[in-house]
Design a protein around this motif. Structure first.
Motif, short mmCIF file in Angstrom:
data_model
loop_
_atom_site.label_atom_id
_atom_site.label_comp_id
_atom_site.label_asym_id
_atom_site.label_seq_id
_atom_site.Cartn_x
_atom_site.Cartn_y
_atom_site.Cartn_z
N ILE A 421 0.84 -1.20 0.00
CA ILE A 421 0.00 0.00 0.00
C ILE A 421 0.88 1.25 0.00
O ILE A 421 1.92 1.30 0.67
N MET A 422 0.48 2.26 -0.76
CA MET A 422 1.16 3.56 -0.74
C MET A 422 0.34 4.60 0.03
O MET A 422 0.89 5.36 0.82
N HIS A 423 -0.96 4.65 -0.25
CA HIS A 423 -1.83 5.64 0.39
C HIS A 423 -3.08 4.94 0.90
O HIS A 423 -3.57 3.99 0.28
N ALA A 434 -10.27 5.22 0.67
CA ALA A 434 -9.60 5.02 -0.62
C ALA A 434 -8.18 4.57 -0.34
O ALA A 434 -7.45 5.21 0.42
N SER A 435 -7.78 3.46 -0.94
CA SER A 435 -6.44 2.91 -0.73
C SER A 435 -5.79 2.64 -2.08
O SER A 435 -6.44 2.15 -3.02
N LYS A 443 -8.76 1.00 -4.46
CA LYS A 443 -9.99 0.43 -3.93
C LYS A 443 -10.71 1.50 -3.12
O LYS A 443 -10.11 2.11 -2.23
N VAL A 444 -11.97 1.70 -3.43
CA VAL A 444 -12.84 2.57 -2.63
C VAL A 444 -13.81 1.67 -1.90
O VAL A 444 -14.56 0.91 -2.53
N THR A 735 -4.30 1.18 9.49
CA THR A 735 -2.88 0.90 9.33
C THR A 735 -2.72 0.01 8.12
O THR A 735 -3.33 -1.06 8.04
N ALA A 736 -1.93 0.45 7.13
CA ALA A 736 -1.74 -0.28 5.88
C ALA A 736 -0.28 -0.73 5.78
O ALA A 736 0.63 0.04 6.08
#
Length: 752
Positions: A421-423, A434-435, A443-444, A735-736
């Motif tokens: 994951i970046m954001h 939103a990831s 992905k929303v 937390t990603a």
């Protein structure tokens, strides 16, 4: 809402009269009489519309609807515009049908003449222009449904419901919520009084039960339980024992520490004791006899023999009760001093043993009954529980210290991503997330009430940044690696606009939307770093970049900020609560603060050795927090340029670069892209990254600046970005990590 408005108006009138503002009161009454919104009373608004229809006042109907559109409907999101248009069409049709039903064909023709220019281009009105020329339109299949009572009632109910929901969803001023707060306070006060009465009642019952336990603490012998069948001789025996019991201690204090097994050895369950007062008197005498046998049992447990089941008292007492009155009176007096001495001796033994030795002592006794263990453990409860509270803390055992600020209620996992994951960002309303991963997949998804993917966005060009728009919050800004920014509608699942930023600076590193929603800031950088979004060692010379301001309505660039001393890549950006200030962190280690009213730099200072990875305003917006490549978490005073208020050195797994190792020497390295820390709703605690999950610290004014309070855990790979959503009642920490897993930890704040 209408009733609340009326009560608030009365409060305002009362205040104006109290202050003597008579002229203001007159103006207020006049404006209330001419109020077109009717105090937000939906029934009155619909009555006004029907009045215009019944009186064939077309101009008044149009003017009133335009006023409602300017005052109310224009504030709605674009998705509701079609609903407003349908209601307006139905309202005009209702007017036309009414003119035909009342036989006023002149008004019917007048309607189509005045509205011809407006309606002739609309498909839903194309067939209605022949309505005045049909002899019996109510029998025509195309128009007969509109003449029915069902259609008119359905339209009025739909309009009523739409206005009701609209008024409920409108943001209310603080003064208007005063009435609701008063009602809430009143209900809470009444509930508090009821709970207090319940507590007092329970305390009274507890005292009564305690007094009853003191009266009949031990199980009574069989001949007292069957007192209804006693003869005169046994009743005299009970009376005489009551006299003796009043002259001797009714119950020794130390007997409360004795196990139940010692009080009634070999006792089988009996029926419930009677309610006669004499039972309590004998109940006070019987423990003394029982405790003598128990003390003997404790001294020589192997020699104790079971007592016959017919009675719970010792054998001498039973024989004396059968022989006569006098032995029953002499026997307790003879044994009383010996029993008290035994009790005192046993009490000293119990209190002289350290808590850790109680289980060992029970094991050494061997022949002691199982009922003794709970009593010995019961004596040890205060010390052991205090030790548990002290040593539990926030460790892995799950214990909570007295000062624990949060309780982790639950932790869920979102696992739709297949790469790092970046954001990962929550929208303003706290409804959607939103990831973005390193493969460019977005992905929303929502997590309340259930976790569900709403949209999946895949791009041919690499995506490097994302940010939620503030108004409306369904829009998403996506920054690519080829110099474009897309505005994506997450509800319609389509791109609304695509903006070309700059070909010489194609990498969109950061996006920040103004709280007003009218503009956004875009950070663009040059292609001086080869490779993908994974980490590359920092170059000695900072990357060139631009900081641009774009208008979200016109989709045009407004200006380019001046970056002194040289154009440099801006890694992170953040607005304050009203959008008047913008803080940025750059690749040259400098933090810049911009005045968004003058669109110029207010101050700048070198903050870190190396790049600035993440920057945020504090809760009171008097300071700025930043995390840099040097691993430091620093608080800066924005009123005194470059002055540190606090500084804390964080481990590498909190600041990056993040490293994920695998088999056969596999290693994945990623530089920070998303937010590295986030604050709670009150700005007193901060969430940071770690190798196994998020870490929550308490902000202190001393040294150290951070105090660890809770580890969220749950991850098997390093966490690379975090977010803290406080829009809902229970705060949610996101937390990603580098394995594509996102954890949602729901926290409950404990108010001190």
């Amino acid at each position: 809402m209408g009733s609340a408005v009326e009560r608030t108006d009365e409060h305002v009138r009362e205040y104006l009269i109290y202050r003597g503002f008579t002229n203001t009161l007159k103006h207020l009454d006049n404006e209330i009489k001419a109020d077109k919104e009717k105090g937000f009373r939906v029934d009155k608004i619909i009555d006004q519309l029907l009045q215009f229809i019944q009186s064939f006042d077309l101009s008044g109907l149009k003017e009133y609807w335009l006023y409602l559109d300017r005052r109310l409907f224009c504030r709605l999101e674009d998705v509701y515009r079609s609903t407003v248009n349908k209601l307006r069409t139905s309202l005009y049709r209702y007017y036309v049908i009414n003119t035909i039903q009342k036989g006023n064909l002149e008004k019917t023709q007048e309607f189509f003449q005045k509205q011809a220019l407006e309606l002739q281009g609309q498909a839903e009105w194309r067939d209605w222009f022949i309505l005045p020329f049909i002899p019996a339109p109510e029998q025509n299949p195309a128009f007969s449904p509109y003449f029915s009572r069902q259609w008119s009632d359905t339209f009025l109910v739909s309009l009523h419901n739409f206005l009701s929901v609209l008024f409920q969803c409108m943001p209310q001023p603080v003064l208007l919520s005063f009435d609701a707060e008063v009602q809430k306070t009143t209900s809470l006060t009444e509930e508090n009084e009821q709970l207090c009465q319940m507590v007092f009642a329970l305390q009274g019952e507890s005292r009564d039960q305690k007094d009853g336990d003191e009266m009949v603490h031990h199980k009574l012998p069989a001949y007292v339980q069957n007192m209804d069948r006693l003869e005169d001789t046994e009743l005299d025996l009970v009376s005489s024992q009551r006299v003796v019991s009043t002259s001797t201690p009714s119950r020794n204090f130390f007997s409360t520490f004795l196990p139940q097994g010692r009080r009634t050895p070999g006792k089988t369950p009996q029926s419930t004791a009677g309610s006669s007062p004499n039972q309590g008197a004998l109940g006070r005498k019987e423990p003394l006899t029982n405790q003598a046998a128990k003390s003997k049992e404790a001294a020589a447990p192997k020699e104790v023999k079971p007592v016959p089941c017919q009675s719970s008292t010792s054998e001498p007492v039973n024989s004396q009760s059968q022989a006569g009155h006098q032995p029953a009176q002499q026997q307790p007096t003879h044994l009383r001093h010996k029993r008290i001495q035994d009790h005192e001796k046993e009490r000293k033994e119990l209190f002289s043993k350290p808590p850790a030795q109680f289980p060992q002592t029970a094991e050494k006794k061997g022949e002691a009954s199982d009922a003794e263990a709970p009593a010995e453990a019961c004596i040890d409860v205060p010390d052991s529980s205090a030790h548990t509270r002290t040593s539990g803390g926030v460790g892995e055992g799950g214990g909570l210290s007295a000062e624990q600020p949060f309780i982790k209620l639950s932790q869920e996992e979102y696992g739709e991503h297949h790469s790092s994951i970046m954001h990962c960002r929550v929208d303003c309303s706290g409804r959607r997330v939103a990831s973005l991963d390193v493969d460019g997949v977005i992905k929303v998804w929502s997590f309340n009430p259930i976790m569900q993917t709403k949209a999946t966005i895949m791009s041919k060009s690499p995506l490097l940044s994302l940010e939620w728009a503030t108004k409306p919050d369904r829009l998403l800004l996506l920054g690519s690696g080829v110099g474009t920014v897309r505005l994506y509608d997450t509800d319609a699942k389509k791109n609304l606009y695509e903006m070309n930023i700059d070909e010489t600076h194609p990498r969109i590193l950061s996006l920040a939307c103004s709280p007003s929603g009218s503009s956004f800031v875009c950070s663009a950088a040059a292609l001086s770093r080869s490779g993908s979004v994974e980490s590359v060692p920092r170059l000695p010379i900072p990357v060139s970049g631009q900081l641009l301001l774009w208008d979200t309505k016109t989709v045009k660039q407004q200006l380019q900020f001046s970056l002194e001393p040289e154009p440099v890549a801006i890694n992170c950006t953040a607005f304050n609560h009203n959008g008047n200030l913008l803080v940025t962190g750059a690749a040259d280690g400098v933090i810049r603060l911009f005045d968004m009213q003058r669109y110029e730099s207010a101050m700048s200072w070198r903050a870190h050795e190396g790049e600035v990875y993440s920057v945020e305003f504090s809760y009171d917006e008097n300071t700025v927090f930043s995390i840099g490549e040097d691993g430091k978490f620093i608080q800066w005073n924005i009123h005194r340029c470059g002055v540190k208020q606090s500084e804390q050195l964080l481990p590498q797994d909190a600041t990056g670069p993040f490293i994920l190792s695998g088999y056969s020497g596999y290693k994945q390295v990623q530089v920070p892209r998303g937010r590295l820390f986030a604050f709670d709703s009150e700005g007193q605690h901060v969430l940071t990254c770690s190798s196994s999950g998020g870490l929550i610290y308490r902000l202190t004014n001393g040294d150290p600046a951070l105090e660890s309070v809770l580890s969220l855990g749950g991850h098997k790979a390093p966490v690379v970005t975090v977010d803290w959503c406080s829009a809902v009642d229970c705060g949610t920490c996101l937390t990603a990590s580098m394995d594509g897993k996102i954890k949602l930890s729901t926290l409950l704040a404990q108010k001190s």
